[in-house]
Motif scaffolding. Structure first.
Motif, PDB file in Angstrom:
ATOM      1  N   GLY A   1       0.805  -1.223   0.000  1.00 57.87           N
ATOM      2  CA  GLY A   1       0.000   0.000   0.000  1.00 57.87           C
ATOM      3  C   GLY A   1       0.832   1.264   0.000  1.00 57.87           C
ATOM      4  O   GLY A   1       0.480   2.258  -0.647  1.00 57.87           O
ATOM      5  N   THR A   2       1.927   1.247   0.718  1.00 61.50           N
ATOM      6  CA  THR A   2       2.815   2.410   0.724  1.00 61.50           C
ATOM      7  C   THR A   2       3.389   2.646  -0.666  1.00 61.50           C
ATOM      8  O   THR A   2       3.427   3.787  -1.149  1.00 61.50           O
ATOM      9  CB  THR A   2       3.951   2.212   1.744  1.00 61.50           C
ATOM     10  OG1 THR A   2       3.367   2.024   3.036  1.00 61.50           O
ATOM     11  CG2 THR A   2       4.870   3.409   1.778  1.00 61.50           C
ATOM     12  N   ALA A   3       3.801   1.568  -1.317  1.00 61.52           N
ATOM     13  CA  ALA A   3       4.318   1.705  -2.683  1.00 61.52           C
ATOM     14  C   ALA A   3       3.238   2.217  -3.627  1.00 61.52           C
ATOM     15  O   ALA A   3       3.498   3.092  -4.463  1.00 61.52           O
ATOM     16  CB  ALA A   3       4.864   0.367  -3.167  1.00 61.52           C
TER      17      ALA A   3
ATOM     18  N   GLY B   1      -3.468   4.679  -0.641  1.00 60.15           N
ATOM     19  CA  GLY B   1      -2.551   3.547  -0.763  1.00 60.15           C
ATOM     20  C   GLY B   1      -2.472   2.738   0.516  1.00 60.15           C
ATOM     21  O   GLY B   1      -2.502   1.504   0.480  1.00 60.15           O
ATOM     22  N   LEU B   2      -2.387   3.420   1.657  1.00 61.94           N
ATOM     23  CA  LEU B   2      -2.329   2.702   2.929  1.00 61.94           C
ATOM     24  C   LEU B   2      -3.641   1.989   3.226  1.00 61.94           C
ATOM     25  O   LEU B   2      -3.646   0.873   3.751  1.00 61.94           O
ATOM     26  CB  LEU B   2      -1.973   3.652   4.066  1.00 61.94           C
ATOM     27  CG  LEU B   2      -0.515   4.078   4.127  1.00 61.94           C
ATOM     28  CD1 LEU B   2      -0.304   5.118   5.223  1.00 61.94           C
ATOM     29  CD2 LEU B   2       0.377   2.888   4.359  1.00 61.94           C
TER      30      LEU B   2
ATOM     31  N   GLY C   1       0.600   3.994  -2.765  1.00 61.56           N
ATOM     32  CA  GLY C   1       0.303   5.371  -2.389  1.00 61.56           C
ATOM     33  C   GLY C   1       1.322   6.354  -2.924  1.00 61.56           C
ATOM     34  O   GLY C   1       0.970   7.450  -3.379  1.00 61.56           O
ATOM     35  N   ILE C   2       2.574   5.978  -2.887  1.00 65.65           N
ATOM     36  CA  ILE C   2       3.614   6.853  -3.427  1.00 65.65           C
ATOM     37  C   ILE C   2       3.491   6.940  -4.945  1.00 65.65           C
ATOM     38  O   ILE C   2       3.610   8.020  -5.526  1.00 65.65           O
ATOM     39  CB  ILE C   2       5.006   6.360  -2.986  1.00 65.65           C
ATOM     40  CG1 ILE C   2       5.167   6.583  -1.477  1.00 65.65           C
ATOM     41  CG2 ILE C   2       6.112   7.067  -3.753  1.00 65.65           C
ATOM     42  CD1 ILE C   2       6.405   5.958  -0.886  1.00 65.65           C
TER      43      ILE C   2
ATOM     44  N   ASP D   1       0.559   9.050  -5.784  1.00 64.36           N
ATOM     45  CA  ASP D   1       0.649  10.357  -5.145  1.00 64.36           C
ATOM     46  C   ASP D   1      -0.530  10.604  -4.198  1.00 64.36           C
ATOM     47  O   ASP D   1      -1.048  11.706  -4.100  1.00 64.36           O
ATOM     48  CB  ASP D   1       0.743  11.477  -6.200  1.00 64.36           C
ATOM     49  CG  ASP D   1       1.302  12.759  -5.613  1.00 64.36           C
ATOM     50  OD1 ASP D   1       2.053  12.671  -4.624  1.00 64.36           O
ATOM     51  OD2 ASP D   1       0.987  13.845  -6.136  1.00 64.36           O
ATOM     52  N   ASN D   2      -0.986   9.528  -3.558  1.00 64.72           N
ATOM     53  CA  ASN D   2      -2.039   9.635  -2.558  1.00 64.72           C
ATOM     54  C   ASN D   2      -1.791   8.553  -1.509  1.00 64.72           C
ATOM     55  O   ASN D   2      -2.318   7.445  -1.601  1.00 64.72           O
ATOM     56  CB  ASN D   2      -3.412   9.467  -3.206  1.00 64.72           C
ATOM     57  CG  ASN D   2      -4.526   9.923  -2.297  1.00 64.72           C
ATOM     58  OD1 ASN D   2      -4.341  10.008  -1.087  1.00 64.72           O
ATOM     59  ND2 ASN D   2      -5.671  10.215  -2.877  1.00 64.72           N
ATOM     60  N   LEU D   3      -1.001   8.899  -0.523  1.00 64.42           N
ATOM     61  CA  LEU D   3      -0.561   7.924   0.469  1.00 64.42           C
ATOM     62  C   LEU D   3      -1.716   7.372   1.310  1.00 64.42           C
ATOM     63  O   LEU D   3      -1.728   6.189   1.650  1.00 64.42           O
ATOM     64  CB  LEU D   3       0.503   8.544   1.377  1.00 64.42           C
ATOM     65  CG  LEU D   3       1.277   7.600   2.272  1.00 64.42           C
ATOM     66  CD1 LEU D   3       1.987   6.541   1.443  1.00 64.42           C
ATOM     67  CD2 LEU D   3       2.272   8.363   3.101  1.00 64.42           C
ATOM     68  N   ALA D   4      -2.713   8.187   1.613  1.00 71.77           N
ATOM     69  CA  ALA D   4      -3.827   7.735   2.443  1.00 71.77           C
ATOM     70  C   ALA D   4      -4.607   6.614   1.759  1.00 71.77           C
ATOM     71  O   ALA D   4      -4.939   5.601   2.385  1.00 71.77           O
ATOM     72  CB  ALA D   4      -4.747   8.902   2.772  1.00 71.77           C
TER      73      ALA D   4
END
Length: 71
Positions: free
Chosen positions: A32-34, A45-46, A36-37, A40-43
């Protein structure tokens, strides 16, 4: 003779079964972190990673339970 059951052999089986959900969530959060990055939306993605990780963890636990029944 000692009548107590040998618990050392069961401990490693139970530990690997119990580690399924946390391991799945950890992998999911990494994915999810990958995502999200990359998006360009980390929330988001997590959140997706947590959902994916919970699914993976449940699958790992199910796999561990079926493996535990077999042997």
């Amino acid at each position: 003779m000692n009548d107590t059951p040998d618990e050392t052999s069961n401990t490693s089986k139970n530990d690997s079964y119990a580690a399924g959900l946390p391991m799945g969530i950890a992998v999911g959060i990494a994915i999810g972190t990958a995502l999200g990055i990359a998006l360009d939306n980390l929330a988001i993605g997590l959140g997706l990673g947590l959902a994916i990780g919970a699914g993976l963890g449940a699958a790992f636990m199910g796999w561990g339970a079926s493996k535990k029944k077999d042997g």
